[in-house]
Design a protein around this motif. Sequence first.
Motif, mmCIF file in Angstrom:
data_model
loop_
_atom_site.group_PDB
_atom_site.id
_atom_site.type_symbol
_atom_site.label_atom_id
_atom_site.label_comp_id
_atom_site.label_asym_id
_atom_site.label_seq_id
_atom_site.Cartn_x
_atom_site.Cartn_y
_atom_site.Cartn_z
ATOM 1 N N GLU A 226 0.844 -1.189 0.000
ATOM 2 C CA GLU A 226 0.000 0.000 0.000
ATOM 3 C C GLU A 226 0.884 1.245 0.000
ATOM 4 O O GLU A 226 2.065 1.177 0.334
ATOM 5 C CB GLU A 226 -0.885 0.019 1.247
ATOM 6 N N GLY A 227 0.285 2.388 -0.332
ATOM 7 C CA GLY A 227 1.019 3.645 -0.299
ATOM 8 C C GLY A 227 1.859 3.852 -1.543
ATOM 9 O O GLY A 227 1.808 3.081 -2.498
ATOM 10 N N GLY A 228 2.656 4.901 -1.539
ATOM 11 C CA GLY A 228 3.525 5.214 -2.668
ATOM 12 C C GLY A 228 4.918 4.644 -2.463
ATOM 13 O O GLY A 228 5.509 4.817 -1.394
ATOM 14 N N TRP A 229 5.456 3.997 -3.468
ATOM 15 C CA TRP A 229 6.721 3.265 -3.291
ATOM 16 C C TRP A 229 7.913 4.175 -3.013
ATOM 17 O O TRP A 229 8.931 3.727 -2.494
ATOM 18 C CB TRP A 229 7.002 2.353 -4.490
ATOM 19 N N THR A 230 7.780 5.453 -3.308
ATOM 20 C CA THR A 230 8.870 6.384 -2.993
ATOM 21 C C THR A 230 8.654 7.094 -1.658
ATOM 22 O O THR A 230 9.502 7.883 -1.237
ATOM 23 C CB THR A 230 9.007 7.443 -4.088
ATOM 24 N N GLY A 231 7.550 6.822 -0.989
ATOM 25 C CA GLY A 231 7.216 7.583 0.205
ATOM 26 C C GLY A 231 7.299 6.792 1.491
ATOM 27 O O GLY A 231 7.449 5.563 1.492
ATOM 28 N N PRO A 232 7.139 7.483 2.622
ATOM 29 C CA PRO A 232 7.213 6.820 3.927
ATOM 30 C C PRO A 232 5.984 5.978 4.257
ATOM 31 O O PRO A 232 6.012 5.188 5.194
ATOM 32 C CB PRO A 232 7.352 7.995 4.906
ATOM 33 N N ASP A 233 4.899 6.155 3.477
ATOM 34 C CA ASP A 233 3.671 5.409 3.759
ATOM 35 C C ASP A 233 3.652 4.028 3.112
ATOM 36 O O ASP A 233 2.695 3.272 3.283
ATOM 37 C CB ASP A 233 2.453 6.204 3.302
ATOM 38 N N TYR A 234 4.698 3.679 2.372
ATOM 39 C CA TYR A 234 4.744 2.360 1.731
ATOM 40 C C TYR A 234 4.770 1.284 2.815
ATOM 41 O O TYR A 234 5.515 1.383 3.796
ATOM 42 C CB TYR A 234 5.990 2.261 0.864
ATOM 43 N N CYS A 235 3.953 0.241 2.649
ATOM 44 C CA CYS A 235 3.828 -0.772 3.694
ATOM 45 C C CYS A 235 3.206 -2.037 3.113
ATOM 46 O O CYS A 235 2.817 -2.071 1.943
ATOM 47 C CB CYS A 235 2.961 -0.254 4.848
ATOM 48 N N VAL A 236 3.103 -3.070 3.935
ATOM 49 C CA VAL A 236 2.496 -4.343 3.535
ATOM 50 C C VAL A 236 1.290 -4.618 4.423
ATOM 51 O O VAL A 236 1.365 -4.497 5.645
ATOM 52 C CB VAL A 236 3.504 -5.504 3.642
ATOM 53 N N ALA A 237 0.170 -5.010 3.796
ATOM 54 C CA ALA A 237 -1.040 -5.408 4.516
ATOM 55 C C ALA A 237 -1.485 -6.775 4.007
ATOM 56 O O ALA A 237 -0.929 -7.306 3.036
ATOM 57 C CB ALA A 237 -2.142 -4.369 4.336
ATOM 58 N N TYR A 238 -2.510 -7.348 4.659
ATOM 59 C CA TYR A 238 -2.937 -8.687 4.255
ATOM 60 C C TYR A 238 -4.390 -8.945 4.619
ATOM 61 O O TYR A 238 -5.019 -8.218 5.401
ATOM 62 C CB TYR A 238 -2.043 -9.750 4.903
ATOM 63 N N GLY A 239 -4.915 -10.018 4.006
ATOM 64 C CA GLY A 239 -6.228 -10.543 4.327
ATOM 65 C C GLY A 239 -6.182 -12.057 4.251
ATOM 66 O O GLY A 239 -5.205 -12.638 3.767
ATOM 67 N N ILE A 240 -7.237 -12.721 4.709
ATOM 68 C CA ILE A 240 -7.313 -14.187 4.730
ATOM 69 C C ILE A 240 -8.649 -14.617 4.126
ATOM 70 O O ILE A 240 -9.684 -13.981 4.373
ATOM 71 C CB ILE A 240 -7.194 -14.741 6.168
ATOM 72 N N ALA A 241 -8.639 -15.701 3.355
ATOM 73 C CA ALA A 241 -9.875 -16.225 2.769
ATOM 74 C C ALA A 241 -9.784 -17.749 2.670
ATOM 75 O O ALA A 241 -8.741 -18.355 2.955
ATOM 76 C CB ALA A 241 -10.142 -15.608 1.403
ATOM 77 N N ASP A 242 -10.877 -18.357 2.234
ATOM 78 C CA ASP A 242 -10.941 -19.809 2.088
ATOM 79 C C ASP A 242 -10.646 -20.266 0.672
ATOM 80 O O ASP A 242 -10.685 -21.462 0.377
ATOM 81 C CB ASP A 242 -12.337 -20.316 2.501
ATOM 82 N N SER A 243 -10.347 -19.319 -0.223
ATOM 83 C CA SER A 243 -10.107 -19.621 -1.627
ATOM 84 C C SER A 243 -9.132 -18.618 -2.185
ATOM 85 O O SER A 243 -9.083 -17.466 -1.720
ATOM 86 C CB SER A 243 -11.431 -19.554 -2.405
ATOM 87 N N GLY A 309 -4.011 -17.373 14.267
ATOM 88 C CA GLY A 309 -3.549 -17.439 12.893
ATOM 89 C C GLY A 309 -3.319 -16.106 12.223
ATOM 90 O O GLY A 309 -3.003 -16.048 11.033
ATOM 91 N N PHE A 310 -3.461 -15.006 12.969
ATOM 92 C CA PHE A 310 -3.192 -13.690 12.398
ATOM 93 C C PHE A 310 -1.686 -13.413 12.420
ATOM 94 O O PHE A 310 -0.973 -13.859 13.324
ATOM 95 C CB PHE A 310 -3.928 -12.606 13.176
ATOM 96 N N ILE A 311 -1.219 -12.668 11.417
ATOM 97 C CA ILE A 311 0.198 -12.326 11.335
ATOM 98 C C ILE A 311 0.501 -11.207 12.325
ATOM 99 O O ILE A 311 -0.172 -10.179 12.348
ATOM 100 C CB ILE A 311 0.585 -11.888 9.911
ATOM 101 N N LYS A 312 1.532 -11.433 13.131
ATOM 102 C CA LYS A 312 1.946 -10.392 14.076
ATOM 103 C C LYS A 312 2.720 -9.304 13.326
ATOM 104 O O LYS A 312 3.423 -9.593 12.347
ATOM 105 C CB LYS A 312 2.841 -10.985 15.164
ATOM 106 N N PRO A 313 2.592 -8.054 13.751
ATOM 107 C CA PRO A 313 3.366 -6.985 13.121
ATOM 108 C C PRO A 313 4.860 -7.301 13.135
ATOM 109 O O PRO A 313 5.407 -7.777 14.133
ATOM 110 C CB PRO A 313 3.050 -5.761 13.972
ATOM 111 N N VAL A 314 5.512 -7.047 12.021
ATOM 112 C CA VAL A 314 6.938 -7.319 11.868
ATOM 113 C C VAL A 314 7.735 -6.069 12.217
ATOM 114 O O VAL A 314 7.423 -4.973 11.745
ATOM 115 C CB VAL A 314 7.251 -7.760 10.426
ATOM 116 N N THR A 315 8.747 -6.237 13.048
ATOM 117 C CA THR A 315 9.648 -5.139 13.374
ATOM 118 C C THR A 315 10.841 -5.167 12.421
ATOM 119 O O THR A 315 11.527 -6.189 12.324
ATOM 120 C CB THR A 315 10.151 -5.253 14.823
ATOM 121 N N ILE A 316 11.066 -4.062 11.692
ATOM 122 C CA ILE A 316 12.231 -4.055 10.807
ATOM 123 C C ILE A 316 13.484 -3.776 11.628
ATOM 124 O O ILE A 316 13.465 -3.003 12.580
ATOM 125 C CB ILE A 316 12.067 -3.054 9.642
ATOM 126 N N THR A 317 14.572 -4.452 11.276
ATOM 127 C CA THR A 317 15.791 -4.409 12.078
ATOM 128 C C THR A 317 17.015 -4.289 11.178
ATOM 129 O O THR A 317 16.967 -4.528 9.967
ATOM 130 C CB THR A 317 15.951 -5.692 12.922
#
Length: 327
Positions: A226-243, A309-317
């Motif tokens: 999500e967000g703009g790839w050149t900006g600070p708002d760039y990030c990763v999100a997710y969802g879950i489904a059965d298909s 089963g939810f993904i925990k927030p990842v800390t960048i290091t």
Amino acid sequence: MKRFLICLSIIFCSKTIAQNIISDQQKNNNPIFKGWYADPEAIVFDKTYWVYPTFSAPYEDQVFFDAFSSPDLVHWTKHAKILDTTAVKWAKIAMWAPSIVKNKNKYFLFFGANDIQNDNQVGGIGVAIASKPEGPYKDYLGKPLVDKFHNGAQPIDQFVFKDKNGEYYLIYGGWRHCNIAKLKPDFTGFIPFKDQTVFKEITPENYVEGPFMFIRNGKYYFMWSEGGWTGPDYCVAYGIADSPMGPFKRIGKILQQDPKIATGAGHHSVIKTPNSEKYYIVYHRRPITENKRDSRETCIEEMHFDENGFIKPVTITNEGVKAHLLK
């Protein structure tokens, strides 16, 4: 006695040096290799980790792909120019975001090229083939596999997903639209869905680009940037489904910038190590010392799930991950 003390001193120094090396490896594993690289696709072939990234540079210089291999996620070997525009006659610039699968002892590298802006331009998503993961690769079709804007999706950021029944899907799209299409077994084209459509839109809330999918405990995890790839708002999100078709309701962000370390954290992939429940997220980011848009580096962190089963927030290091050999 003096000789004995000298030997002890040498042993002690050697041990100290070895410990320091190990310590340094544990503290300085991000970025995982040198150079500006983005959009990394990480995968395991046999007992080796592989990463296939975009060469991060001005579009006119993005005319090749390098690959990187590692036995342990810490020590990486560069395989230079596994594919370039001399092997793909229709590709001229902006070779982006490779995705790779092994099928019937051949390696298929899917890639975007030319950054097309409309249906009248030449370019889109192509396929290359090789007999080894390090290539060399050659153009498989002699033309793009996808060269039109279906459902408003720019034909870039391709990911090839293998379902549990052995079927392959192409999931792709920029410009805030994401499509899924069922690939033919030989990857020469697509199999229409039951309603005779070929490209179905599965765009979740806030989707921009960079799709990725995996299965865990029978559930389909769909991830995107999500967000703009050149900006600070760039990030990763997710969802879950059965298909793999969704619908994917956005759950939330799991990877984003830390202004003390890096900005622009996104466009990722995920490795699950065979015969274990270890998951790693491989992504790109821009160091805080850099402000140029193409100054992006490839990094890795361990990824964890909660009891639901939810993904925990990842800390960048800066530490990254410790060595993990494949068994």
